[in-house]
Design a protein around this motif. Structure first.
Motif, PDB file in Angstrom:
ATOM      1  N   MET A   1       0.823  -1.201   0.000  1.00  0.00           N
ATOM      2  CA  MET A   1       0.000   0.000   0.000  1.00  0.00           C
ATOM      3  C   MET A   1       0.866   1.263   0.000  1.00  0.00           C
ATOM      4  O   MET A   1       0.756   2.113  -0.860  1.00  0.00           O
ATOM      5  CB  MET A   1      -0.905  -0.028   1.244  1.00  0.00           C
ATOM      6  N   VAL A   2       1.768   1.378   0.990  1.00  0.00           N
ATOM      7  CA  VAL A   2       2.690   2.520   1.087  1.00  0.00           C
ATOM      8  C   VAL A   2       4.105   1.997   1.294  1.00  0.00           C
ATOM      9  O   VAL A   2       4.333   1.154   2.167  1.00  0.00           O
ATOM     10  CB  VAL A   2       2.310   3.455   2.253  1.00  0.00           C
ATOM     11  N   ASP A   3       5.027   2.489   0.482  1.00  0.00           N
ATOM     12  CA  ASP A   3       6.433   2.140   0.654  1.00  0.00           C
ATOM     13  C   ASP A   3       7.290   3.384   0.437  1.00  0.00           C
ATOM     14  O   ASP A   3       7.196   4.030  -0.611  1.00  0.00           O
ATOM     15  CB  ASP A   3       6.860   1.057  -0.336  1.00  0.00           C
ATOM     16  N   CYS A   4       8.095   3.703   1.430  1.00  0.00           N
ATOM     17  CA  CYS A   4       9.089   4.763   1.304  1.00  0.00           C
ATOM     18  C   CYS A   4      10.462   4.101   1.370  1.00  0.00           C
ATOM     19  O   CYS A   4      10.760   3.383   2.331  1.00  0.00           O
ATOM     20  CB  CYS A   4       8.953   5.787   2.432  1.00  0.00           C
ATOM     21  N   THR A   5      11.284   4.333   0.355  1.00  0.00           N
ATOM     22  CA  THR A   5      12.600   3.699   0.286  1.00  0.00           C
ATOM     23  C   THR A   5      13.683   4.764   0.216  1.00  0.00           C
ATOM     24  O   THR A   5      13.741   5.548  -0.732  1.00  0.00           O
ATOM     25  CB  THR A   5      12.699   2.781  -0.950  1.00  0.00           C
ATOM     26  N   ASN A   6      14.515   4.799   1.264  1.00  0.00           N
ATOM     27  CA  ASN A   6      15.642   5.731   1.335  1.00  0.00           C
ATOM     28  C   ASN A   6      15.218   7.171   1.037  1.00  0.00           C
ATOM     29  O   ASN A   6      15.895   7.914   0.324  1.00  0.00           O
ATOM     30  CB  ASN A   6      16.745   5.310   0.356  1.00  0.00           C
ATOM     31  N   LEU A  15      16.900  20.320   6.464  1.00  0.00           N
ATOM     32  CA  LEU A  15      16.657  18.880   6.380  1.00  0.00           C
ATOM     33  C   LEU A  15      15.462  18.483   7.233  1.00  0.00           C
ATOM     34  O   LEU A  15      15.366  18.857   8.407  1.00  0.00           O
ATOM     35  CB  LEU A  15      17.905  18.118   6.862  1.00  0.00           C
ATOM     36  N   ILE A  16      14.547  17.732   6.632  1.00  0.00           N
ATOM     37  CA  ILE A  16      13.381  17.248   7.354  1.00  0.00           C
ATOM     38  C   ILE A  16      13.398  15.727   7.460  1.00  0.00           C
ATOM     39  O   ILE A  16      13.116  15.166   8.512  1.00  0.00           O
ATOM     40  CB  ILE A  16      12.086  17.727   6.674  1.00  0.00           C
ATOM     41  N   PHE A  17      13.755  15.042   6.354  1.00  0.00           N
ATOM     42  CA  PHE A  17      13.871  13.579   6.374  1.00  0.00           C
ATOM     43  C   PHE A  17      15.182  13.143   5.749  1.00  0.00           C
ATOM     44  O   PHE A  17      15.677  13.775   4.808  1.00  0.00           O
ATOM     45  CB  PHE A  17      12.720  12.933   5.599  1.00  0.00           C
ATOM     46  N   SER A  18      15.725  12.040   6.269  1.00  0.00           N
ATOM     47  CA  SER A  18      16.942  11.464   5.722  1.00  0.00           C
ATOM     48  C   SER A  18      16.870   9.946   5.834  1.00  0.00           C
ATOM     49  O   SER A  18      16.657   9.405   6.929  1.00  0.00           O
ATOM     50  CB  SER A  18      18.168  11.985   6.477  1.00  0.00           C
ATOM     51  N   ASP A  19      17.005   9.270   4.690  1.00  0.00           N
ATOM     52  CA  ASP A  19      17.063   7.814   4.645  1.00  0.00           C
ATOM     53  C   ASP A  19      15.879   7.161   5.365  1.00  0.00           C
ATOM     54  O   ASP A  19      16.041   6.250   6.181  1.00  0.00           O
ATOM     55  CB  ASP A  19      18.375   7.328   5.259  1.00  0.00           C
ATOM     56  N   VAL A  20      14.670   7.616   5.052  1.00  0.00           N
ATOM     57  CA  VAL A  20      13.458   7.052   5.653  1.00  0.00           C
ATOM     58  C   VAL A  20      13.027   5.808   4.878  1.00  0.00           C
ATOM     59  O   VAL A  20      12.887   5.841   3.652  1.00  0.00           O
ATOM     60  CB  VAL A  20      12.307   8.084   5.647  1.00  0.00           C
ATOM     61  N   ASN A  21      12.842   4.721   5.611  1.00  0.00           N
ATOM     62  CA  ASN A  21      12.307   3.482   5.035  1.00  0.00           C
ATOM     63  C   ASN A  21      11.069   3.100   5.826  1.00  0.00           C
ATOM     64  O   ASN A  21      11.129   2.907   7.045  1.00  0.00           O
ATOM     65  CB  ASN A  21      13.357   2.369   5.101  1.00  0.00           C
ATOM     66  N   LEU A  22       9.956   3.015   5.117  1.00  0.00           N
ATOM     67  CA  LEU A  22       8.672   2.831   5.784  1.00  0.00           C
ATOM     68  C   LEU A  22       7.762   2.001   4.893  1.00  0.00           C
ATOM     69  O   LEU A  22       7.666   2.244   3.696  1.00  0.00           O
ATOM     70  CB  LEU A  22       8.041   4.205   6.052  1.00  0.00           C
ATOM     71  N   SER A  23       7.100   1.012   5.497  1.00  0.00           N
ATOM     72  CA  SER A  23       6.165   0.184   4.744  1.00  0.00           C
ATOM     73  C   SER A  23       4.875   0.033   5.545  1.00  0.00           C
ATOM     74  O   SER A  23       4.909  -0.290   6.739  1.00  0.00           O
ATOM     75  CB  SER A  23       6.774  -1.195   4.473  1.00  0.00           C
TER      76      SER A  23
END
Length: 223
Positions: A1-6, A15-23
């Motif tokens: 459904m949702v995938d955030c890769t690096n 900077l707000i996000f760095s190397d976010v991995n989320l599923s």
């Protein structure tokens, strides 16, 4: 459904996000928490691709931040229901017209289909009796219920709710969470950004903390 890769995101060198991995899987109910200014709203905007990551890739359903074109964003938005803290209702329209307005952008929606879907959505949130009311006659809780009706009328695969109880009293907030939980039980994925830890303890679910530019799963009991 949702995938955030690096995923990384910076705004004006901030900077707000760095190397976010989320599923996040289809049908999950997920809280997004973190200190004020940590990026909860930014994460929501990345997911409905109002902004795009400066690094990595965000995927929502079949859409990718790497390949999506601005002219195709409406296809993604049709699959998402978005709920804002400040409601973003149309003050010059009735309750019913606020819901049907969303459907006018959906292709092949007949007049009968629009009426049926709007009536069903208002019934689900307990506002059908207020369908002809102007917005300024609604309480804060009723306005938030209307924003939920507007979010679910397209039968979305996911709802993104950004601080939906931030302006509400505890009892009304609990009513809103109960409603969202019922919608989730019907199979709709829900991501809810909040700072209301007391409400989270009453309605426990998977919890993701934004901290130090990253997202990580935490135990709600640690909040």
């Amino acid at each position: 459904m949702v995938d955030c890769t690096n995923v990384g995101f910076a705004y004006d060198e901030h900077l707000i996000f760095s190397d976010v991995n989320l599923s996040i899987s289809k049908g999950e109910f997920v809280y997004i928490v973190g200190e004020t200014g940590c990026g909860k709203t930014t994460l929501m905007r990345l997911l409905y691709m109002d902004i795009l990551p400066t690094e990595g890739v965000v995927k929502v359903d079949s859409f990718s931040s790497k390949t999506i074109k601005r002219r195709k964003l409406h296809r993604l938005r049709r699959k998402l229901g978005i709920i804002f803290q400040d409601y973003k209702l149309l003050d010059d329209r009735s309750v019913y017209d606020n819901v049907t307005f969303v459907l006018h952008a959906v292709p092949q929606s007949s007049t009968l289909d629009v009426k049926m879907r709007a009536t069903q959505s208002l019934t689900r949130v307990g506002l059908l009796h207020r369908k002809n009311s102007p917005i300024d006659e609604l309480s804060g809780g009723e306005q938030q219920r209307l924003s939920i009706a507007r979010a679910i009328v397209k039968d979305p695969v996911a709802i993104l709710a950004d601080e939906p109880t931030g302006n509400l009293d505890p009892a009304t907030s609990a009513d809103i969470l109960t409603l969202l939980k019922k919608i989730n039980l019907g199979g709709t994925t829900i991501l809810l950004a909040t700072h209301n830890y007391e409400l989270m303890r009453k309605f426990p679910a998977r919890t993701i903390m934004i901290k130090n530019y990253r997202c990580e799963d935490i135990e709600p009991t640690k909040l």
